[in-house]
Structures are given as structure tokens and as C-alpha cells.
Design a protein around this motif. Structure first.
Motif, PDB file in Angstrom:
ATOM      1  N   ASP A  47      20.086  55.231  25.401  1.00  0.00           N
ATOM      2  CA  ASP A  47      20.737  54.688  24.200  1.00  0.00           C
ATOM      3  C   ASP A  47      19.772  53.739  23.492  1.00  0.00           C
ATOM      4  O   ASP A  47      19.159  52.873  24.120  1.00  0.00           O
ATOM      5  CB  ASP A  47      22.018  53.947  24.566  1.00  0.00           C
ATOM      6  N   LEU A  48      19.656  53.903  22.181  1.00  0.00           N
ATOM      7  CA  LEU A  48      18.763  53.078  21.364  1.00  0.00           C
ATOM      8  C   LEU A  48      19.564  51.977  20.674  1.00  0.00           C
ATOM      9  O   LEU A  48      20.583  52.250  20.041  1.00  0.00           O
ATOM     10  CB  LEU A  48      18.040  53.941  20.324  1.00  0.00           C
ATOM     11  N   TYR A  49      19.084  50.733  20.817  1.00  0.00           N
ATOM     12  CA  TYR A  49      19.714  49.575  20.173  1.00  0.00           C
ATOM     13  C   TYR A  49      18.734  48.977  19.172  1.00  0.00           C
ATOM     14  O   TYR A  49      17.611  48.622  19.525  1.00  0.00           O
ATOM     15  CB  TYR A  49      20.105  48.518  21.207  1.00  0.00           C
ATOM     16  N   VAL A  50      19.184  48.859  17.917  1.00  0.00           N
ATOM     17  CA  VAL A  50      18.358  48.300  16.843  1.00  0.00           C
ATOM     18  C   VAL A  50      19.184  47.278  16.068  1.00  0.00           C
ATOM     19  O   VAL A  50      20.372  47.506  15.786  1.00  0.00           O
ATOM     20  CB  VAL A  50      17.845  49.408  15.895  1.00  0.00           C
ATOM     21  N   ILE A  51      18.565  46.159  15.709  1.00  0.00           N
ATOM     22  CA  ILE A  51      19.226  45.113  14.926  1.00  0.00           C
ATOM     23  C   ILE A  51      18.579  45.039  13.548  1.00  0.00           C
ATOM     24  O   ILE A  51      17.347  44.926  13.428  1.00  0.00           O
ATOM     25  CB  ILE A  51      19.133  43.750  15.622  1.00  0.00           C
ATOM     26  N   CYS A  52      19.409  45.099  12.516  1.00  0.00           N
ATOM     27  CA  CYS A  52      18.961  44.879  11.143  1.00  0.00           C
ATOM     28  C   CYS A  52      19.428  43.486  10.712  1.00  0.00           C
ATOM     29  O   CYS A  52      20.632  43.181  10.757  1.00  0.00           O
ATOM     30  CB  CYS A  52      19.530  45.941  10.204  1.00  0.00           C
ATOM     31  N   SER A  53      18.482  42.667  10.279  1.00  0.00           N
ATOM     32  CA  SER A  53      18.778  41.270   9.946  1.00  0.00           C
ATOM     33  C   SER A  53      18.501  41.004   8.470  1.00  0.00           C
ATOM     34  O   SER A  53      17.467  41.404   7.923  1.00  0.00           O
ATOM     35  CB  SER A  53      17.933  40.336  10.810  1.00  0.00           C
ATOM     36  N   THR A  54      19.468  40.312   7.843  1.00  0.00           N
ATOM     37  CA  THR A  54      19.304  39.879   6.451  1.00  0.00           C
ATOM     38  C   THR A  54      19.203  38.363   6.370  1.00  0.00           C
ATOM     39  O   THR A  54      19.434  37.765   5.302  1.00  0.00           O
ATOM     40  CB  THR A  54      20.503  40.365   5.608  1.00  0.00           C
ATOM     41  N   PHE A  55      18.856  37.727   7.483  1.00  0.00           N
ATOM     42  CA  PHE A  55      18.786  36.271   7.515  1.00  0.00           C
ATOM     43  C   PHE A  55      17.747  35.764   6.513  1.00  0.00           C
ATOM     44  O   PHE A  55      16.586  36.163   6.531  1.00  0.00           O
ATOM     45  CB  PHE A  55      18.438  35.804   8.924  1.00  0.00           C
ATOM     46  N   GLY A  56      18.207  34.882   5.609  1.00  0.00           N
ATOM     47  CA  GLY A  56      17.326  34.319   4.594  1.00  0.00           C
ATOM     48  C   GLY A  56      17.020  35.240   3.446  1.00  0.00           C
ATOM     49  O   GLY A  56      16.188  34.903   2.594  1.00  0.00           O
ATOM     50  N   LEU A  57      17.659  36.413   3.396  1.00  0.00           N
ATOM     51  CA  LEU A  57      17.348  37.375   2.339  1.00  0.00           C
ATOM     52  C   LEU A  57      18.501  37.590   1.368  1.00  0.00           C
ATOM     53  O   LEU A  57      18.271  37.895   0.193  1.00  0.00           O
ATOM     54  CB  LEU A  57      16.973  38.731   2.955  1.00  0.00           C
ATOM     55  N   LYS A  58      19.718  37.458   1.810  1.00  0.00           N
ATOM     56  CA  LYS A  58      20.856  37.743   0.952  1.00  0.00           C
ATOM     57  C   LYS A  58      21.629  36.460   0.650  1.00  0.00           C
ATOM     58  O   LYS A  58      21.489  35.446   1.344  1.00  0.00           O
ATOM     59  CB  LYS A  58      21.789  38.761   1.628  1.00  0.00           C
ATOM     60  N   LYS A  59      22.457  36.539  -0.378  1.00  0.00           N
ATOM     61  CA  LYS A  59      23.392  35.471  -0.685  1.00  0.00           C
ATOM     62  C   LYS A  59      24.638  35.664   0.194  1.00  0.00           C
ATOM     63  O   LYS A  59      24.773  36.658   0.890  1.00  0.00           O
ATOM     64  CB  LYS A  59      23.769  35.506  -2.162  1.00  0.00           C
ATOM     65  N   GLN A  60      25.519  34.709   0.185  1.00  0.00           N
ATOM     66  CA  GLN A  60      26.718  34.780   1.016  1.00  0.00           C
ATOM     67  C   GLN A  60      27.699  35.786   0.428  1.00  0.00           C
ATOM     68  O   GLN A  60      28.770  35.449  -0.078  1.00  0.00           O
ATOM     69  CB  GLN A  60      27.354  33.389   1.116  1.00  0.00           C
ATOM     70  N   THR A  61      27.314  37.034   0.494  1.00  0.00           N
ATOM     71  CA  THR A  61      28.156  38.114  -0.011  1.00  0.00           C
ATOM     72  C   THR A  61      28.183  39.254   1.008  1.00  0.00           C
ATOM     73  O   THR A  61      27.334  39.344   1.892  1.00  0.00           O
ATOM     74  CB  THR A  61      27.628  38.650  -1.357  1.00  0.00           C
ATOM     75  N   MET A  74      19.870  56.745   7.744  1.00  0.00           N
ATOM     76  CA  MET A  74      20.543  57.502   8.807  1.00  0.00           C
ATOM     77  C   MET A  74      21.993  57.045   8.988  1.00  0.00           C
ATOM     78  O   MET A  74      22.916  57.863   9.031  1.00  0.00           O
ATOM     79  CB  MET A  74      19.802  57.312  10.152  1.00  0.00           C
ATOM     80  N   ILE A  75      22.173  55.714   9.120  1.00  0.00           N
ATOM     81  CA  ILE A  75      23.484  55.156   9.430  1.00  0.00           C
ATOM     82  C   ILE A  75      23.744  53.978   8.492  1.00  0.00           C
ATOM     83  O   ILE A  75      22.810  53.233   8.150  1.00  0.00           O
ATOM     84  CB  ILE A  75      23.553  54.681  10.906  1.00  0.00           C
ATOM     85  N   LYS A  76      25.018  53.796   8.126  1.00  0.00           N
ATOM     86  CA  LYS A  76      25.407  52.697   7.237  1.00  0.00           C
ATOM     87  C   LYS A  76      26.480  51.859   7.911  1.00  0.00           C
ATOM     88  O   LYS A  76      27.421  52.383   8.510  1.00  0.00           O
ATOM     89  CB  LYS A  76      25.933  53.247   5.916  1.00  0.00           C
ATOM     90  N   HIS A  77      26.303  50.531   7.862  1.00  0.00           N
ATOM     91  CA  HIS A  77      27.309  49.594   8.350  1.00  0.00           C
ATOM     92  C   HIS A  77      27.561  48.529   7.287  1.00  0.00           C
ATOM     93  O   HIS A  77      26.654  48.182   6.516  1.00  0.00           O
ATOM     94  CB  HIS A  77      26.859  48.903   9.640  1.00  0.00           C
ATOM     95  N   ILE A  78      28.796  48.023   7.276  1.00  0.00           N
ATOM     96  CA  ILE A  78      29.125  46.918   6.373  1.00  0.00           C
ATOM     97  C   ILE A  78      28.854  45.602   7.096  1.00  0.00           C
ATOM     98  O   ILE A  78      29.259  45.410   8.245  1.00  0.00           O
ATOM     99  CB  ILE A  78      30.601  46.985   5.935  1.00  0.00           C
ATOM    100  N   GLN A  79      28.159  44.713   6.412  1.00  0.00           N
ATOM    101  CA  GLN A  79      27.861  43.386   6.973  1.00  0.00           C
ATOM    102  C   GLN A  79      28.663  42.340   6.218  1.00  0.00           C
ATOM    103  O   GLN A  79      28.531  42.202   4.993  1.00  0.00           O
ATOM    104  CB  GLN A  79      26.364  43.097   6.874  1.00  0.00           C
ATOM    105  N   LYS A  80      29.500  41.608   6.968  1.00  0.00           N
ATOM    106  CA  LYS A  80      30.326  40.577   6.345  1.00  0.00           C
ATOM    107  C   LYS A  80      29.453  39.452   5.799  1.00  0.00           C
ATOM    108  O   LYS A  80      28.314  39.263   6.220  1.00  0.00           O
ATOM    109  CB  LYS A  80      31.326  40.028   7.357  1.00  0.00           C
ATOM    110  N   LYS A  81      30.024  38.712   4.855  1.00  0.00           N
ATOM    111  CA  LYS A  81      29.241  37.666   4.207  1.00  0.00           C
ATOM    112  C   LYS A  81      28.860  36.542   5.151  1.00  0.00           C
ATOM    113  O   LYS A  81      27.840  35.881   4.956  1.00  0.00           O
ATOM    114  CB  LYS A  81      30.002  37.107   3.002  1.00  0.00           C
ATOM    115  N   GLU A  82      29.668  36.327   6.213  1.00  0.00           N
ATOM    116  CA  GLU A  82      29.342  35.259   7.158  1.00  0.00           C
ATOM    117  C   GLU A  82      28.365  35.721   8.248  1.00  0.00           C
ATOM    118  O   GLU A  82      27.952  34.914   9.090  1.00  0.00           O
ATOM    119  CB  GLU A  82      30.613  34.710   7.812  1.00  0.00           C
TER     120      GLU A  82
END
Length: 355
Positions: A47-61, A74-82
Motif C-alpha cells: 500500500d502506498l501512502y502519500v501526503i499532499c500539503s498546502t501549508f503556507g500556500l492557500k488561504k483559509q478556504t 489520478m485522485i481527488k480529495h476535498i481539503q477542509k479550510k482548517e
């Protein structure tokens, strides 16, 4: 007519410009994100585990995060604003999952194949095969005689990708699709050697070899050990030992008696005479037993003559005494009871040794 054509061309041009502007706006709405993973190489079916981080890149949205391979979503996930990190899991990866992985995000929810943004920090992830076919050859003729040693060479012509650049992996020698031996495959030399010692007929068959790139052997683990050891002692069968001992003792006794018969004057003749004498005595015993049975049948059938039994037992005891003394002799047993004078029997027996 000539005025209408230029007006149509202007309308088409304006439409194409508006479409291009819309596409450019959509492309500008996709932004790169950071990708984090500890699995730069992993074995097949893991099983492959990958983390996508938007820390310091997005606004609180709230945004949409995409995991891409070779710059295609390949895959899409929704990331909450918090939240700032999103974990992607690919179960039971195959060899086709190898490639350059990256992460992007957008405020719009595109379908993954529509996202073709090239990221700036891709990570190469390599899926290592569990089994790979290898080439096998025999050092010598393909037909050998029983008792000969046969040496097989297992090689790989292509470059092997191993976990963490491991230089020693496992390899199997197979006969008729069954694993026969396990050996260390040297990735540097790209070869492993298998030997069958003292070949026998059942070693005939179709041989092949495979390598296991995902089964790494460290240099200090070339000699493998288990958690513990047990000591097994195989003992000789006690029953077999008794049988052999009795056979040896019987042979020694028989040989000793034969030597005694041969060396003693007239002993050989005595040995030869024992067989007919013993047969005559056996016939007398059988005749006495028949007479005793007839006497019992003549009675009512419910009585039992203990005196007859005692007389017969005395005869047997006398015969046993004859064997135990080991000497020639004549023994007679008679019932002194007056009531049995008519049925008194006298038994005589001569006993001699027989080789």
C-alpha cells in the motif's frame, strides 16, 4: 455579400479569444502543492501512502487537492479550510504505479484526468516486482548419469531495481514449477548458482529460475538463523534390537549344541536319533489326549474328572523335568487309585538332545 464575410470572421475571432481566455483562467486556477512520502520504493502489492500539503500556500478556504502521476491527475480529495494536509492511499500497487508523483490544488473541482499541471517538485516512486523470470543454463551436458553433480546458472540480462538498492536478493530454482532450492542472487554479478549433488533419476524434469527483487538480504544476514534451535536424537528401535539379540543368542546356542554333538563320542548318532524318538512321544501324547476326551464324552457331559487332569499334568511335568535335566531318562506316571485301575496308563518318554 462582401461586407457580410468580414463581420462573420470577426465574430469567430472574438469567440475563440473568449474561449482561450477561459482556458487560461482555468489553468491559472491550479497551483502546485508539496508532496511528502517515505516510500520512494516499495514492493508489489504493498500500500502506498502519500501526503499532499498546502501549508503556507492557500488561504483559509476549502480547496480540491489532486495527486498526480507523470503530471496527470489520478485522485481527488476535498481539503477542509482548517486542514493543510491530505493523505492519499493506493492499495495493492502494481508495477504500473511506478512514476513521478506530484500534488496540486484548486478552488474548482475538476475531474482528475482534466488536471495536467506540471508540478515543480515531483518525487519518483518505484514499485519493485516480487518475482521476475530469469535465464537458466547448465554447466555441462543436459543428460547426466546417476551420481553426477549438476550445476545450474541463473542470470538476469536487464537492470534489476531492488528495494533501497539492495545488492543481495533471493532466487529460486524450480523443477516442474515446484520450488526446489533457494539461493542468494548477487545483483552486482547478476548471477546465482545452484548445485544438485549426486543426481538420481527423480531429479529429471524441466528446470527454471526466478529472482525476487523485493526480498532483500543484508550482507550480515547472508547466514540466516531462527529464533531458537532444537536438538533431535533418532534412536534405534528397541524391538528391533531385541529381535536381533535373540537371533544372535539362538544362533550361538544352536552352534554350541552342534559342536557338542560332533565332539562328544557317539554324540552325532544321538542327535540323529532324537527326531524319531520325539515324534513317537508326541504321537503317544496325542493318543492319550484323544482317549481322555472320549472318556469325558462318555459321562453325562457335566462332570469333570480332576483325577484325569492330574494324571495328565503329572505326565507333562515329568516331560518338562526331562528337558530341564538335559539327560537321557525314562519316566512313568501311574495312578495308584483303585477306582482307576482299569484306565491306568503308563507313559514312557526318552529324551535326547537334537542339533
Amino acid at each position: 455579400m462582401g461586407v457580410t464575410l468580414p463581420i462573420t470572421m470577426k465574430i469567430i475571432t472574438l469567440f475563440l479569444c473568449a474561449l482561450a481566455h477561459q482556458v487560461a483562467s482555468e489553468t491559472n486556477d491550479i497551483f502546485p502543492a508539496k508532496i511528502l512520502t517515505q516510500q520512494k520504493s516499495l514492493s508489489e502489492n504493498s500500500d502506498l501512502y502519500v501526503i499532499c500539503s498546502t501549508f503556507g500556500l492557500k488561504k483559509q478556504t476549502e480547496v480540491y487537492v489532486y495527486l498526480c502521476r507523470n503530471d496527470v491527475g489520478m485522485i481527488k480529495h476535498i481539503q477542509k479550510k482548517e486542514h493543510n494536509d491530505t493523505t492519499f492511499i493506493i492499495n495493492r500497487v502494481s508495477l504500473n504505479h511506478s512514476g513521478n508523483y506530484s500534488c496540486v490544488y484548486s478552488t474548482r473541482g475538476y475531474s482528475p484526468p482534466e488536471v495536467t499541471k506540471k508540478a515543480c517538485n515531483p518525487i519518483e516512486i518505484l514499485v519493485i516486482a516480487n518475482f521476475l523470470p530469469a535465464d537458466i543454463s547448465v554447466a555441462g551436458p543436459l543428460a547426466v548419469s546417476e551420481g553426477d553433480d549438476v550445476e545450474f546458472s541463473c542470470t538476469v540480462s536487464e537492470t534489476l531495481q531492488t528495494l533501497g538498492g539492495c545488492q543481495l536478493i533471493h532466487s529460486y530454482l524450480k523443477r516442474n514449477e515446484l520450488i526446489l532450492q533457494v539461493q542468494t542472487f548477487n545483483v552486482t554479478q547478476m548471477e546465482a548458482t545452484f548445485t544438485i549433488q549426486d543426481a538420481v533419476t527423480r531429479d529429471s524434469g524441466n528446470y527454471s529460475c526466478v529472482v525476487l527483487p523485493s526480498k532483500c538480504i543484508q550482507k550480515h544476514e547472508k547466514t540466516l538463523y531462527g529464533n531458537n534451535a532444537v536438538s533431535l536424537e533418532v534412536k534405534e528401535s528397541l524391538f528391533l534390537r531385541v529381535i536381533v539379540s535373540c537371533g544372535v543368542i539362538s544362533m550361538m546356542i544352536t552352534l554350541g549344541l552342534c559342536l557338542w554333538c560332533i565332539n562328544k563320542p557317539g554324540g552325532l548318532a544321538l542327535c540323529n536319533q532324537r527326531a524319531p524318538s520325539e515324534q513317537a512321544n508326541i504321537d503317544m501324547l496325542e493318543e492319550q489326549q484323544e482317549q481322555t476326551e472320549e472318556g469325558l464324552e462318555a459321562q453325562d457331559g457335566d462332570s469333570f474328572s480332576t483325577e484325569e487332569e492330574e494324571g495328565y499334568q503329572n505326565v507333562v511335568n515329568a516331560e518338562d523335568s526331562t528337558y530341564s535335566d538335559g539327560l537321557e531318562g525314562v519316566y512313568s506316571v501311574a495312578d495308584d487309585s483303585p477306582a482307576r485301575s482299569s484306565s491306568t496308563h503308563v507313559y514312557a518318554r526318552s529324551s535326547k538332545y537334537k542339533c
